[in-house]
Design an enzyme around this catalytic site. Structure first.
Site, short mmCIF file in Angstrom:
data_model
loop_
_atom_site.label_atom_id
_atom_site.label_comp_id
_atom_site.label_asym_id
_atom_site.label_seq_id
_atom_site.Cartn_x
_atom_site.Cartn_y
_atom_site.Cartn_z
N LYS A 14 9.10 -11.25 6.88
CA LYS A 14 9.74 -11.22 8.01
C LYS A 14 10.57 -9.97 8.31
O LYS A 14 10.46 -9.56 9.27
CB LYS A 14 10.68 -12.56 8.06
CG LYS A 14 10.20 -13.80 7.67
CD LYS A 14 11.04 -15.05 7.96
CE LYS A 14 12.14 -14.80 6.94
NZ LYS A 14 11.58 -15.28 5.54
N ARG A 89 17.15 -21.92 10.07
CA ARG A 89 16.73 -22.56 8.81
C ARG A 89 16.71 -24.05 8.54
O ARG A 89 16.65 -24.57 7.52
CB ARG A 89 17.43 -21.64 7.57
CG ARG A 89 16.59 -20.45 6.94
CD ARG A 89 17.57 -19.90 5.91
NE ARG A 89 16.88 -19.11 4.64
CZ ARG A 89 16.97 -17.85 4.95
NH1 ARG A 89 17.40 -17.18 5.90
NH2 ARG A 89 16.53 -17.01 3.91
N ARG A 128 10.21 -6.60 -4.94
CA ARG A 128 11.28 -6.23 -4.05
C ARG A 128 12.49 -5.77 -4.52
O ARG A 128 13.55 -4.94 -4.30
CB ARG A 128 11.31 -7.10 -3.06
CG ARG A 128 12.56 -6.81 -1.91
CD ARG A 128 12.31 -7.52 -0.62
NE ARG A 128 13.63 -8.77 -0.77
CZ ARG A 128 13.30 -9.92 0.02
NH1 ARG A 128 12.54 -9.98 1.03
NH2 ARG A 128 14.11 -11.01 -0.18
N ARG A 134 19.05 -6.68 -4.35
CA ARG A 134 19.77 -7.90 -3.97
C ARG A 134 19.86 -8.84 -5.24
O ARG A 134 18.78 -9.01 -5.61
CB ARG A 134 18.71 -8.77 -3.04
CG ARG A 134 19.02 -8.26 -1.48
CD ARG A 134 18.04 -8.73 -0.68
NE ARG A 134 18.07 -10.20 -0.47
CZ ARG A 134 17.65 -11.10 0.36
NH1 ARG A 134 16.91 -10.42 1.27
NH2 ARG A 134 17.74 -12.11 0.02
N ARG A 146 14.74 -20.61 -3.99
CA ARG A 146 15.01 -20.30 -2.55
C ARG A 146 13.81 -20.86 -1.90
O ARG A 146 13.74 -21.27 -0.84
CB ARG A 146 14.91 -18.74 -2.36
CG ARG A 146 16.45 -18.31 -2.44
CD ARG A 146 16.57 -16.81 -2.79
NE ARG A 146 16.24 -16.05 -1.93
CZ ARG A 146 15.64 -14.88 -2.33
NH1 ARG A 146 15.46 -14.29 -3.30
NH2 ARG A 146 15.09 -13.98 -1.27
P1 AMP Z 1 17.64 -13.80 3.74
O1 AMP Z 1 17.97 -12.40 3.55
O2 AMP Z 1 17.26 -14.44 5.29
O3 AMP Z 1 16.53 -14.11 2.54
O4 AMP Z 1 18.72 -14.69 3.23
C1 AMP Z 1 19.41 -14.61 2.00
C2 AMP Z 1 20.53 -15.72 1.98
O5 AMP Z 1 21.24 -15.92 2.93
C3 AMP Z 1 19.96 -17.26 1.99
O6 AMP Z 1 19.26 -17.34 0.64
C4 AMP Z 1 20.78 -17.92 2.14
O7 AMP Z 1 21.92 -18.15 0.94
C5 AMP Z 1 21.72 -17.10 3.30
N1 AMP Z 1 21.12 -17.25 4.62
C6 AMP Z 1 20.49 -16.68 5.24
N2 AMP Z 1 20.22 -17.05 6.67
C7 AMP Z 1 20.62 -18.28 6.62
C8 AMP Z 1 20.53 -19.44 7.66
N3 AMP Z 1 19.91 -19.36 8.77
N4 AMP Z 1 21.14 -20.61 7.11
C9 AMP Z 1 21.70 -20.84 5.98
N5 AMP Z 1 21.78 -19.78 4.95
C10 AMP Z 1 21.34 -18.44 5.43
#
Ligand code: AMP
Length: 191
Positions: A14, A89, A128, A134, A146
């Site tokens: 993404k 999400r 990654r 991260r 996740r």
């Molecule tokens: P990402 O970078 O999108 O993989 O997000 C990393 C982490 O941030 C996720 O595993 C969640 O803990 C939190 N997170 C990101 N976006 C959301 C969302 N829309 N709702 C809830 N938690 C989020």
């Protein structure tokens, strides 16, 4: 306005594809993961609270991310459109987003969902982890969680957009450029 929800499990690509799409179509990138990581880097109360969930691969509460997105949309009045990456999400987030955009008279145009097999996702995330730094990419059990959270809590968001006739599945395996072309074709058909 062109408002796109870029959807798919962790590791689907993404972030990579959002960067290419927003450059081509001049959109504003709203990634809740990026916003949360920047809050954490600045050690804000919100960032430190979110870390507790992020470190376990759990979702941050809806009220927190909905509030964050609302203020970003408001601070970008006049934008040609947005690309939502990692948001919504949950179905509650999707409903809240619809309400926010309805007020602005600029609904979601389409959801583009990147489809990638689970083993490929884990392979990409472990790769990654070597570059991203991260914390949630470093450990296979957090990655697996996740993906589990995605399947249980996030996958139903697909149905929300399907019911509105806005869902578009995109083959997310192959080269970055091939996937980008598939995405552009889908966008150009809807524009
Ligand atoms: P990402 O970078 O999108 O993989 O997000 C990393 C982490 O941030 C996720 O595993 C969640 O803990 C939190 N997170 C990101 N976006 C959301 C969302 N829309 N709702 C809830 N938690 C989020």
């Amino acid at each position: 306005m062109l408002n796109i929800v870029l959807f798919g499990p962790p590791g689907a690509g993404k972030g990579t594809q959002a960067a290419k799409i927003l450059e081509k179509y001049q959109l504003i990138h709203l990634s809740t993961g990026d916003i949360l990581r920047s809050e954490l880097a600045s050690q804000t109360t919100l960032g430190l609270e979110a870390k507790k969930y992020m470190d376990k691969g759990e979702l941050v509460p809806d009220s927190v991310v909905i509030g964050m997105i609302e203020s970003k949309i408001d601070s970008n009045a006049g934008a040609k459109g947005f690309i939502f990456d990692g948001f919504p999400r949950t179905t509650a987030q999707a409903k809240a987003l619809d309400e926010m955009l309805e007020e602005k008279g600029a609904p979601i145009t389409m959801m583009l969902a990147l489809e990638v097999e689970k083993e490929e996702l884990i392979k990409r995330l472990l790769l990654r982890s070597k570059e991203s730094g991260r914390a949630d990419d470093q450990d296979r059990s957090i990655i697996e969680n996740r993906i589990k959270v995605y399947n249980n809590e996030t996958a139903p968001v697909q149905g929300f957009y399907e019911a509105q006739g806005k869902y578009e599945g995109i083959q997310g395996m192959g080269s970055i450029d091939d996937i980008f072309h598939r995405l552009c074709n889908a966008i150009d058909l809807k524009k």
